[in-house]
Design a protein around this motif. Structure first.
Motif, mmCIF file in Angstrom:
data_model
loop_
_atom_site.group_PDB
_atom_site.id
_atom_site.type_symbol
_atom_site.label_atom_id
_atom_site.label_comp_id
_atom_site.label_asym_id
_atom_site.label_seq_id
_atom_site.Cartn_x
_atom_site.Cartn_y
_atom_site.Cartn_z
ATOM 1 N N VAL A 77 44.799 72.995 34.852
ATOM 2 C CA VAL A 77 45.081 71.752 35.577
ATOM 3 C C VAL A 77 44.119 71.577 36.760
ATOM 4 O O VAL A 77 43.812 70.450 37.144
ATOM 5 C CB VAL A 77 46.559 71.729 36.032
ATOM 6 N N LYS A 80 39.045 69.126 36.144
ATOM 7 C CA LYS A 80 39.092 67.764 35.604
ATOM 8 C C LYS A 80 38.770 67.740 34.114
ATOM 9 O O LYS A 80 39.262 66.888 33.389
ATOM 10 C CB LYS A 80 38.115 66.861 36.352
ATOM 11 N N ASP A 83 42.227 69.502 32.397
ATOM 12 C CA ASP A 83 43.591 69.255 32.860
ATOM 13 C C ASP A 83 44.516 68.817 31.726
ATOM 14 O O ASP A 83 45.683 69.196 31.689
ATOM 15 C CB ASP A 83 43.630 68.277 34.024
ATOM 16 N N HIS A 84 43.987 68.076 30.758
ATOM 17 C CA HIS A 84 44.837 67.655 29.632
ATOM 18 C C HIS A 84 45.295 68.863 28.811
ATOM 19 O O HIS A 84 46.408 68.870 28.288
ATOM 20 C CB HIS A 84 44.102 66.645 28.748
ATOM 21 N N ARG A 116 47.190 69.063 42.938
ATOM 22 C CA ARG A 116 46.054 68.494 42.209
ATOM 23 C C ARG A 116 46.060 66.977 42.335
ATOM 24 O O ARG A 116 45.012 66.345 42.473
ATOM 25 C CB ARG A 116 46.090 68.935 40.748
ATOM 26 N N LYS A 121 42.774 62.969 42.185
ATOM 27 C CA LYS A 121 43.537 62.173 41.224
ATOM 28 C C LYS A 121 42.581 61.425 40.296
ATOM 29 O O LYS A 121 41.601 60.842 40.730
ATOM 30 C CB LYS A 121 44.425 61.186 41.985
ATOM 31 N N LYS A 124 43.376 59.826 33.934
ATOM 32 C CA LYS A 124 43.828 60.723 32.857
ATOM 33 C C LYS A 124 44.905 61.671 33.370
ATOM 34 O O LYS A 124 45.920 61.898 32.704
ATOM 35 C CB LYS A 124 42.639 61.520 32.311
ATOM 36 N N TYR A 125 44.710 62.193 34.568
ATOM 37 C CA TYR A 125 45.671 63.134 35.150
ATOM 38 C C TYR A 125 47.007 62.448 35.408
ATOM 39 O O TYR A 125 48.071 62.987 35.095
ATOM 40 C CB TYR A 125 45.116 63.735 36.442
ATOM 41 N N SER A 128 48.844 61.814 32.132
ATOM 42 C CA SER A 128 49.375 63.070 31.584
ATOM 43 C C SER A 128 50.591 63.530 32.366
ATOM 44 O O SER A 128 51.582 63.991 31.792
ATOM 45 C CB SER A 128 48.297 64.150 31.606
#
Length: 136
Positions: A77, A80, A83-84, A116, A121, A124-125, A128
């Motif tokens: 996480v 970048k 993180d997914h 995070r 930010k 995508k984050y 998720s």
């Protein structure tokens, strides 16, 4: 090397639960930081961890095996690029572990997620994170 993890995850996914002992002996070695350094290892290792969680949630939750898994989640996480993948691990944990098993670790999970979110930010984050929070 990543192909080995893909094959292992496929073999574990098609086996009926519970996870056989030889697979469980391999589990702690999958959490060593050296394996996670190569970018090409990350997607197949995440899939393999998801298979472990899906097929043997009780085995993974026993004997304090969740903390190293959360360490992997934290490492993923924080990046970048990955993180997914960390959210895939967290989603599997939320889906297959009971609240009693996951409850003691939720505070640290939320701290990791919101730190995070504050520091870097991305769209995508945020998406998720919303999906995982909806799963809780």
């Amino acid at each position: 090397m990543p192909y080995v993890f893909q094959i292992l995850s496929l073999l574990l996914e098609v086996r009926p639960a519970p996870i056989p002992e030889p697979y469980m002996q391999l589990y702690p070695h999958l959490l060593t930081p050296a394996l996670w350094e190569r970018q090409s290892n990350i997607p197949p290792l995440v899939r393999l961890l998801q298979a472990y969680i899906c097929k043997g949630a009780d085995s993974v939750a026993a004997s304090d095996k969740i903390m190293p898994l959360l360490g992997v989640f934290q490492k993923l996480v924080a990046s970048k690029n990955n993180d997914h993948e960390g959210f895939y691990v967290l989603s599997s944990l939320v889906e297959h572990l009971s609240m009693a098993q996951m409850g003691p670790h939720l505070k640290s999970v939320f701290i990791i997620l919101f730190q995070r979110l504050q520091s870097s930010k991305t769209t995508k984050y945020v998406k998720s994170m919303c999906w995982v929070l909806l799963g809780l």
